[in-house]
Design an enzyme around this catalytic site. Structure first.
Site, PDB file in Angstrom:
ATOM      1  N   CYS A   1     -11.357  28.769 -11.738  1.00 21.01           N
ATOM      2  CA  CYS A   1     -12.201  28.868 -12.906  1.00 21.01           C
ATOM      3  C   CYS A   1     -11.246  29.478 -14.148  1.00 21.01           C
ATOM      4  O   CYS A   1     -10.518  30.257 -13.665  1.00 21.01           O
ATOM      5  CB  CYS A   1     -13.496  29.811 -12.587  1.00 21.01           C
ATOM      6  SG  CYS A   1     -14.457  29.256 -11.417  1.00 21.01           S
TER       7      CYS A   1
ATOM      8  N   ARG B   1      -8.738  24.271 -16.573  1.00 25.10           N
ATOM      9  CA  ARG B   1      -9.003  24.844 -15.202  1.00 25.10           C
ATOM     10  C   ARG B   1     -10.306  24.668 -14.546  1.00 25.10           C
ATOM     11  O   ARG B   1     -10.515  24.969 -13.631  1.00 25.10           O
ATOM     12  CB  ARG B   1      -8.981  26.569 -15.400  1.00 25.10           C
ATOM     13  CG  ARG B   1      -7.487  27.190 -15.590  1.00 25.10           C
ATOM     14  CD  ARG B   1      -7.438  28.639 -15.714  1.00 25.10           C
ATOM     15  NE  ARG B   1      -7.853  29.115 -14.386  1.00 25.10           N
ATOM     16  CZ  ARG B   1      -6.975  29.547 -13.371  1.00 25.10           C
ATOM     17  NH1 ARG B   1      -5.488  29.084 -13.910  1.00 25.10           N
ATOM     18  NH2 ARG B   1      -7.126  30.078 -12.222  1.00 25.10           N
TER      19      ARG B   1
ATOM     20  N   TRP C   1     -15.486  25.874 -12.405  1.00 25.38           N
ATOM     21  CA  TRP C   1     -14.979  24.841 -11.571  1.00 25.38           C
ATOM     22  C   TRP C   1     -15.784  25.145 -10.534  1.00 25.38           C
ATOM     23  O   TRP C   1     -15.347  25.779  -9.517  1.00 25.38           O
ATOM     24  CB  TRP C   1     -13.660  24.710 -11.272  1.00 25.38           C
ATOM     25  CG  TRP C   1     -13.139  23.372 -10.587  1.00 25.38           C
ATOM     26  CD1 TRP C   1     -12.960  23.330  -9.234  1.00 25.38           C
ATOM     27  CD2 TRP C   1     -13.339  22.121 -11.038  1.00 25.38           C
ATOM     28  NE1 TRP C   1     -12.581  22.151  -8.919  1.00 25.38           N
ATOM     29  CE2 TRP C   1     -12.955  21.227  -9.811  1.00 25.38           C
ATOM     30  CE3 TRP C   1     -13.658  21.311 -12.052  1.00 25.38           C
ATOM     31  CZ2 TRP C   1     -12.824  19.821  -9.926  1.00 25.38           C
ATOM     32  CZ3 TRP C   1     -13.467  20.165 -12.278  1.00 25.38           C
ATOM     33  CH2 TRP C   1     -13.322  19.237 -11.032  1.00 25.38           C
TER      34      TRP C   1
ATOM     35  N   ASN D   1     -13.517  34.333 -10.943  1.00 23.60           N
ATOM     36  CA  ASN D   1     -12.541  33.341 -10.503  1.00 23.60           C
ATOM     37  C   ASN D   1     -12.071  33.387  -9.031  1.00 23.60           C
ATOM     38  O   ASN D   1     -11.525  34.502  -8.725  1.00 23.60           O
ATOM     39  CB  ASN D   1     -11.345  33.166 -11.364  1.00 23.60           C
ATOM     40  CG  ASN D   1     -10.473  32.068 -10.768  1.00 23.60           C
ATOM     41  OD1 ASN D   1     -10.772  31.282 -10.340  1.00 23.60           O
ATOM     42  ND2 ASN D   1      -9.287  32.371 -11.025  1.00 23.60           N
ATOM     43  N   GLY D   2     -12.349  32.514  -8.062  1.00 20.70           N
ATOM     44  CA  GLY D   2     -11.999  32.630  -6.626  1.00 20.70           C
ATOM     45  C   GLY D   2     -12.987  32.299  -5.620  1.00 20.70           C
ATOM     46  O   GLY D   2     -14.128  31.822  -6.084  1.00 20.70           O
TER      47      GLY D   2
ATOM     48  N   GLU E   1       0.275   6.540   2.233  1.00 27.09           N
ATOM     49  CA  GLU E   1       0.123   7.381   1.167  1.00 27.09           C
ATOM     50  C   GLU E   1       1.523   7.620   0.504  1.00 27.09           C
ATOM     51  O   GLU E   1       1.401   7.506  -0.882  1.00 27.09           O
ATOM     52  CB  GLU E   1      -0.315   8.874   1.742  1.00 27.09           C
ATOM     53  CG  GLU E   1      -0.449   9.955   0.631  1.00 27.09           C
ATOM     54  CD  GLU E   1      -1.557   9.617  -0.444  1.00 27.09           C
ATOM     55  OE1 GLU E   1      -2.261   8.565  -0.435  1.00 27.09           O
ATOM     56  OE2 GLU E   1      -1.433  10.261  -1.376  1.00 27.09           O
TER      57      GLU E   1
ATOM     58  N   LYS F   1       2.081   6.493  -3.659  1.00 28.43           N
ATOM     59  CA  LYS F   1       2.394   7.482  -4.434  1.00 28.43           C
ATOM     60  C   LYS F   1       3.744   6.859  -5.451  1.00 28.43           C
ATOM     61  O   LYS F   1       3.680   7.037  -6.565  1.00 28.43           O
ATOM     62  CB  LYS F   1       3.073   8.747  -3.935  1.00 28.43           C
ATOM     63  CG  LYS F   1       1.987   9.775  -3.494  1.00 28.43           C
ATOM     64  CD  LYS F   1       1.084  10.434  -4.458  1.00 28.43           C
ATOM     65  CE  LYS F   1      -0.080   9.818  -4.901  1.00 28.43           C
ATOM     66  NZ  LYS F   1      -1.169   9.921  -4.152  1.00 28.43           N
TER      67      LYS F   1
ATOM     68  N   GLU G   1       2.389   3.942  -7.715  1.00 31.88           N
ATOM     69  CA  GLU G   1       1.861   4.623  -8.750  1.00 31.88           C
ATOM     70  C   GLU G   1       2.573   5.134  -9.854  1.00 31.88           C
ATOM     71  O   GLU G   1       2.197   4.778 -10.979  1.00 31.88           O
ATOM     72  CB  GLU G   1       0.862   5.622  -8.331  1.00 31.88           C
ATOM     73  CG  GLU G   1      -0.539   5.214  -7.491  1.00 31.88           C
ATOM     74  CD  GLU G   1      -1.285   6.242  -7.406  1.00 31.88           C
ATOM     75  OE1 GLU G   1      -2.377   6.442  -7.642  1.00 31.88           O
ATOM     76  OE2 GLU G   1      -0.824   7.133  -6.445  1.00 31.88           O
TER      77      GLU G   1
ATOM     78  N   HIS H   1       7.009  -8.110  13.792  1.00 32.40           N
ATOM     79  CA  HIS H   1       5.776  -9.150  13.662  1.00 32.40           C
ATOM     80  C   HIS H   1       6.128  -9.668  12.324  1.00 32.40           C
ATOM     81  O   HIS H   1       4.958 -10.150  11.897  1.00 32.40           O
ATOM     82  CB  HIS H   1       4.440  -8.660  14.033  1.00 32.40           C
ATOM     83  CG  HIS H   1       4.490  -8.027  15.532  1.00 32.40           C
ATOM     84  ND1 HIS H   1       4.392  -8.860  16.571  1.00 32.40           N
ATOM     85  CD2 HIS H   1       4.465  -6.867  16.129  1.00 32.40           C
ATOM     86  CE1 HIS H   1       4.354  -8.340  17.428  1.00 32.40           C
ATOM     87  NE2 HIS H   1       4.341  -6.692  17.358  1.00 32.40           N
TER      88      HIS H   1
ATOM     89  N   LYS I   1      -8.281   8.115 -13.574  1.00 31.43           N
ATOM     90  CA  LYS I   1      -7.996   9.083 -12.447  1.00 31.43           C
ATOM     91  C   LYS I   1      -9.533   8.724 -11.747  1.00 31.43           C
ATOM     92  O   LYS I   1      -9.774   9.142 -10.805  1.00 31.43           O
ATOM     93  CB  LYS I   1      -8.504  10.388 -13.298  1.00 31.43           C
ATOM     94  CG  LYS I   1      -8.448  11.575 -12.398  1.00 31.43           C
ATOM     95  CD  LYS I   1      -7.298  11.980 -11.651  1.00 31.43           C
ATOM     96  CE  LYS I   1      -7.551  12.994 -10.598  1.00 31.43           C
ATOM     97  NZ  LYS I   1      -6.378  12.754  -9.657  1.00 31.43           N
TER      98      LYS I   1
HETATM   99  C1  F6R Z   1      -3.997   7.638  -5.598  1.00 27.79           C
HETATM  100  C2  F6R Z   1      -5.207   7.628  -6.210  1.00 27.79           C
HETATM  101  C3  F6R Z   1      -6.191   6.707  -6.086  1.00 27.79           C
HETATM  102  C4  F6R Z   1      -7.543   7.209  -5.711  1.00 27.79           C
HETATM  103  C5  F6R Z   1      -8.560   6.348  -5.500  1.00 27.79           C
HETATM  104  C6  F6R Z   1      -9.962   7.095  -5.034  1.00 27.79           C
HETATM  105  O1  F6R Z   1      -3.066   8.680  -6.089  1.00 27.79           O
HETATM  106  O2  F6R Z   1      -5.454   8.772  -7.091  1.00 27.79           O
HETATM  107  O3  F6R Z   1      -5.810   5.902  -5.181  1.00 27.79           O
HETATM  108  O4  F6R Z   1      -7.239   7.883  -4.422  1.00 27.79           O
HETATM  109  O5  F6R Z   1      -8.749   5.875  -6.631  1.00 27.79           O
HETATM  110  O6  F6R Z   1     -10.279   8.044  -5.930  1.00 27.79           O
HETATM  111  P1  F6R Z   1     -11.547   8.806  -5.486  1.00 27.79           P
HETATM  112  O7  F6R Z   1     -11.011   9.976  -4.586  1.00 27.79           O
HETATM  113  O8  F6R Z   1     -11.780   9.586  -6.625  1.00 27.79           O
HETATM  114  O9  F6R Z   1     -12.556   8.105  -4.890  1.00 27.79           O
END
Ligand code: F6R
Length: 612
Positions: A2, A27, A77, A103-104, A485, A489, A492, A508, A607
């Site tokens: 926060c 934050r 938050w 905050n914490g 993963e 990354k 993306e 395969h 996001k």
């Molecule tokens: C990868 C990424 C996306 C999310 C996906 C699911 O870096 O950010 O692949 O993981 O869109 O999003 P949430 O977790 O919000 O359901």
């Protein structure tokens, strides 16, 4: 995580606080509040309106009494308790004389709450924070001294906090203290300020003082004194602010992704905080009937993107510890197939945002069929948490960068906590084994601290392989979700073709694509699969691939097999994926940086994905 701010003196306390809160929204922003003091009066206002919380607070403050000279403000938050007005800070004592922001996370809040309730204190919120204001109320009864009362309160608290307190009976004074969570203070002319970080104080002071753990700060108009728990005066050296506002919001890091990678130790520590009580795994928000959890016969984990990858790691933990058959499915697939689940199935929706439409609809479908549903979310009160029967919160703090980093790691940890709880309830692991696994998880923050500071290795490798166009990420067993993963990354943020594969599948098909110029990133975690990975590495090396290995410090075999090695500290097998994801974040970041891409806002991505 926060944002907090406090002001003592001058005639602009409210305006300064509201401006500061607007700058602290990065934050967290799910609610905001302010408390002001003047004479013997305390006035407070709070608002919970999502991303509009600070704006809504400004509107409410049009009624604030004029000329209040002391104040504290907070942007929240949520971690404990939904993002509602009643849970917003400042929290007030029973008599509405003391205002407190925090905050914490207070880890022992449940036991403190019980104790305070037995003394007759009435609680209004579901937060961990509120215990502090009632503790202050108790301690002030002793001698009425705000600083002494704070000194007596601190040893009663376990966890992380930066806390600021004002009282109607203590004009021209704010008292603050910290442990783990940051706190800075500064003063100019006849005004003193405090904040969770530099943006709160920018434009008001040129120098700040960073407060050490368990020190108490007494802020008066234009003067600040810092003492330790025994009351000894402490000297603090000032630090000159050289950052502009944009740099300050990113904590001095170049971008939010770097900041969030560096916040991973804290995010994991917060997700693990307060998770054992009386020797048992404590998942307070889960709120599911123990008998329901004991009698389930199957787990289905659902997610998208990185959350799906976290689910794949969770499957290993639930199968190994909880001895329950576990399926992991991509939410958009699960939604539309005739998946078999019923009232004895536990369905776990994993989503940092808690809003992803496919995961949300998938858990609705599961709920309709009578399954018990758990959400794993980073956002308190998100749609999925409202839909689910219970929630486990990752407490990673606000993640701004589009590519998930700290939230994925926290999701893995949350799922492993769930696995331990299931093991405990079902009696599939002994208390000693559960305590040992908990200790393995608790070792992660320190190991992560070591890792996040070591970005030079990935940078050098990025320079060497940055021109390649094709990347294969290979892993087996727990290394496979890490490979997926790592590939995601890289795709993306660097816009490179990167595929994650189970290394056993190489023969395969995909091995046909291996030739000079292709980069293979091999995840070699210790355990029975390490030797098989060595063979796979030899196979791709023989066909001309450049090989980067992610391997534990104790693995010396990879040195002779790979072109480059990214090291992670040795930790227990089931928690190793949490560490192994970090160098892959750093590698993707370094490649994207070298190409000049905007890592925080990669093209075509959002996001929160609320459309199919
Ligand atoms: C990868 C990424 C996306 C999310 C996906 C699911 O870096 O950010 O692949 O993981 O869109 O999003 P949430 O977790 O919000 O359901």
């Amino acid at each position: 995580m926060c944002g907090i701010i406090g002001v003592v003196g001058g005639d602009r306390a409210l305006a300064t606080i509201l401006e500061g809160l607007a700058r602290l929204e990065y934050r967290g922003y799910d609610s905001a509040g302010v408390a002001l003091q003047s004479g013997n009066e305390l006035w407070s206002a709070r608002a919970a309106d999502g991303t509009r919380s600070v704006e809504a607070l400004v509107e409410r403050c049009t009624n604030a009494p004029a000329n209040m000279t002391v104040g504290i403000g907070h942007t929240r938050w949520a971690t404990h308790g939904n993002p509602t007005e009643v849970n917003a800070h400042p929290h007030l004592d029973c008599g509405n004389r003391i205002g407190l922001i925090h905050n914490g996370i207070i880890e022992n809040h449940s036991e403190l709450r019980e104790h305070l309730q037995s003394l007759g204190h009435g609680f209004r919120s579901a937060t961990d924070t509120e215990v502090m204001v009632h503790l202050m109320e108790e301690e002030l009864k002793i001698d009425g001294d705000l600083v002494q009362a704070t000194r007596r309160m601190l040893p009663q608290l376990r966890g992380a906090f930066a806390v600021a307190i004002i009282s109607a009976d203590h004009p021209n004074q704010v008292v603050a203290a910290r442990r783990v969570s940051p706190l800075i203070v500064g003063s100019r002319d006849d005004v003193s300020f405090l904040g969770s970080d530099i943006p709160a104080l920018m434009g008001h002071v040129d120098e700040v003082y960073a407060i050490e753990e368990d020190h108490v700060v007494d802020l008066r108009p234009g003067t600040i004194s810092v003492t330790d728990l025994e009351g000894n005066t402490v000297h603090v050296e000032p630090v000159t602010i050289t950052w502009d506002i944009e740099v300050a919001e990113k904590g001095g890091f170049k971008d939010f992704m770097t900041k969030e990678i560096h916040e991973q130790p804290e995010a994991i520590a917060a997700t693990l905080a307060d998770r054992t009580r009386d020797g048992f795994v404590a998942l307070d928000e889960l709120d599911l009937d123990e008998e329901d959890l004991r009698t389930i016969d199957k787990v289905v984990i659902i997610g998208c993107g990185s959350s799906y990858h976290a689910g794949l790691v969770g499957k290993f933990a639930i199968e190994a510890w909880g001895k329950l058959p576990t399926e992991v499915d991509i939410a958009s697939e699960f939604r539309y197939r005739d998946a078999i689940f019923d009232a004895s199935t536990l369905v776990v929706g994993v989503s940092q945002s808690g809003e992803t439409i496919d995961t949300l609809e998938a858990i609705k479908k599961a709920k309709k069929s009578g399954s018990k549903v758990i959400a794993v979310s980073n956002i308190v009160g998100a749609s999925m948490t409202r839909e689910a029967d219970g929630t486990i919160y990752t407490r990673a703090g606000l993640e701004v960068s589009v590519a998930s980093t700290k939230t994925v790691l926290a999701q893995v940890v949350a799922l492993e906590l769930l696995a331990l709880r299931l093991a405990e309830l079902r009696g599939t692991r002994s208390a000693e084994e559960i305590a040992e696994a908990m200790a393995d998880l608790q070792a992660l923050p320190a190991a992560l601290t070591q890792l996040v500071d070591a970005s030079e290795g990935p940078e050098a490798i990025a320079d060497a392989v940055g021109d390649a166009q094709d990347f294969f990420f290979l892993g087996r067993h727990l290394g496979f979700p890490v490979a997926l993963e790592g590939a995601l990354k890289l795709k993306e943020i660097s816009y490179l073709r990167a595929e994650g594969y189970p290394a056993g599948e190489l023969k395969h098909g995909p091995i046909a694509l291996i030739e000079p110029g292709v980069v293979v990133v091999a995840i070699v975690l210790s355990g029975p699969m390490a030797e098989k990975m060595y063979s796979n590495i030899a196979e791709v090396k023989a066909r001309g691939a450049t090989v980067i290995c992610v391997a534990e410090d104790s693995d010396h075999i990879v040195d002779s097999l790979a072109d480059y090695v990214l090291r992670i500290p040795d930790v227990a097998e089931l928690v190793a994926p949490v560490l192994a994801m970090v160098p892959l974040q750093q590698l993707a970041y370094a490649i994207a940086q070298a190409k000049g891409f905007d890592v925080d806002r990669p093209r075509n991505l959002a996001k929160t994905v609320t459309v199919e």
